[in-house]
Write a protein that holds these residues in place. Sequence first.
Motif, PDB file in Angstrom:
ATOM      1  N   LEU A 262       0.824  -1.210   0.000  1.00  0.00           N
ATOM      2  CA  LEU A 262       0.000   0.000   0.000  1.00  0.00           C
ATOM      3  C   LEU A 262       0.861   1.264   0.000  1.00  0.00           C
ATOM      4  N   ILE A 263       1.934   1.240   0.782  1.00  0.00           N
ATOM      5  CA  ILE A 263       2.813   2.412   0.844  1.00  0.00           C
ATOM      6  C   ILE A 263       3.524   2.624  -0.493  1.00  0.00           C
ATOM      7  N   VAL A 264       4.061   1.531  -1.065  1.00  0.00           N
ATOM      8  CA  VAL A 264       4.744   1.637  -2.365  1.00  0.00           C
ATOM      9  C   VAL A 264       3.767   2.080  -3.443  1.00  0.00           C
ATOM     10  N   ALA A 265       2.536   1.569  -3.395  1.00  0.00           N
ATOM     11  CA  ALA A 265       1.516   1.946  -4.387  1.00  0.00           C
ATOM     12  C   ALA A 265       1.180   3.430  -4.318  1.00  0.00           C
ATOM     13  N   SER A 266       1.367   4.028  -3.129  1.00  0.00           N
ATOM     14  CA  SER A 266       1.018   5.443  -2.935  1.00  0.00           C
ATOM     15  C   SER A 266       2.182   6.380  -3.238  1.00  0.00           C
ATOM     16  N   ALA A 267       3.339   5.813  -3.606  1.00  0.00           N
ATOM     17  CA  ALA A 267       4.541   6.620  -3.790  1.00  0.00           C
ATOM     18  C   ALA A 267       4.816   6.973  -5.241  1.00  0.00           C
ATOM     19  N   VAL A 268       4.010   6.440  -6.167  1.00  0.00           N
ATOM     20  CA  VAL A 268       4.290   6.612  -7.594  1.00  0.00           C
ATOM     21  C   VAL A 268       3.919   8.020  -8.063  1.00  0.00           C
ATOM     22  N   PRO A 269       4.452   8.445  -9.201  1.00  0.00           N
ATOM     23  CA  PRO A 269       4.206   9.815  -9.670  1.00  0.00           C
ATOM     24  C   PRO A 269       2.791  10.035 -10.182  1.00  0.00           C
TER      25      PRO A 269
END
Length: 312
Positions: A262-269
């Motif tokens: 979830l955190i990685v999914a929210s970090a994209v541009p």
Amino acid sequence: MDIFIHILVNNVIPLSVMIAIGVAMERIFSLNIKTLSKLNFYVFSPAVMFHLLYTTPISAGLIGTVLLFVAIYLLLLAALAEIAVRARGLKGGMRGAMRNSVMFYNSANYGIPINQLAFAGNPYTLSVQIIVMMTQSLLPNTLGIYSVNAHKSNWRAIGRTILSQPVIYVIPIAFLLRGFQVPIPGAIETPIQYLADAFIGTALLTLGVQLGSMSWRISRAQLSNVMISCTLRLVAGPALAALIVWGLGAFVELDWQTASALIVASAVPSSLSSVLLAVEFDNEPEFSSQAVFASTLLSIVTVALVIYFVQI
């Protein structure tokens, strides 16, 4: 530092290479971005969404957990974007363009490959990413269309545009067919598979073409707005996701894999969807393109840092 360099080389740079190929193709051949955007909106995106939802085993519990996270996350992210809009005194279509650049993130053509690379093709974390992608496929085709048209169109015209988007029909159909275990005939399944396989490469190339068609020099008038958008998307986005994950852990069972995904999914541009909406509906295309360009460029470092932190 070795872990960070490994993530940068093996996770982020491969995506950047694909985008760079799209930039080069645009510079050499001057491709038609509207044709590519329509292929992504009406063909490749619906195909990959149907294929992933139909073929990936996703439990009801995981769907509920991810949707709860996404609902909280987007509400808080919208609040941050609204504060920025009001603080900057933005007017007209610029208000919607800023909101879209922050709330719509590249969960498909950037998020899926980065998830596969960061978690070594783990099917469970892919399921998390697919649910996030589902929400991010629906929002630009509903809220996003409303946001860029609300200041210049009536409800009826906006409604007709929203109802013409295939992805809003693909999602419930995929769930129903999978739920009732309805087999897909080979004559239909094979083309869907071909289109789904082509999605990531085509979408990354499309992003590159769009970036290649615009001026890489951010205008002074837009620089502050672009930097605010990038800060909210790339810094506040994952930080907010981490806080929500930490808070949700007290109420629902949230394992490390789900939380990290979830955190990685929210970090994209910022999503290419914000640019496609801006181009399709003539709503601040310069700012939208510059926000996507800047956030994609900066994400080479910020996404690698986020993956590094969740892994340690």
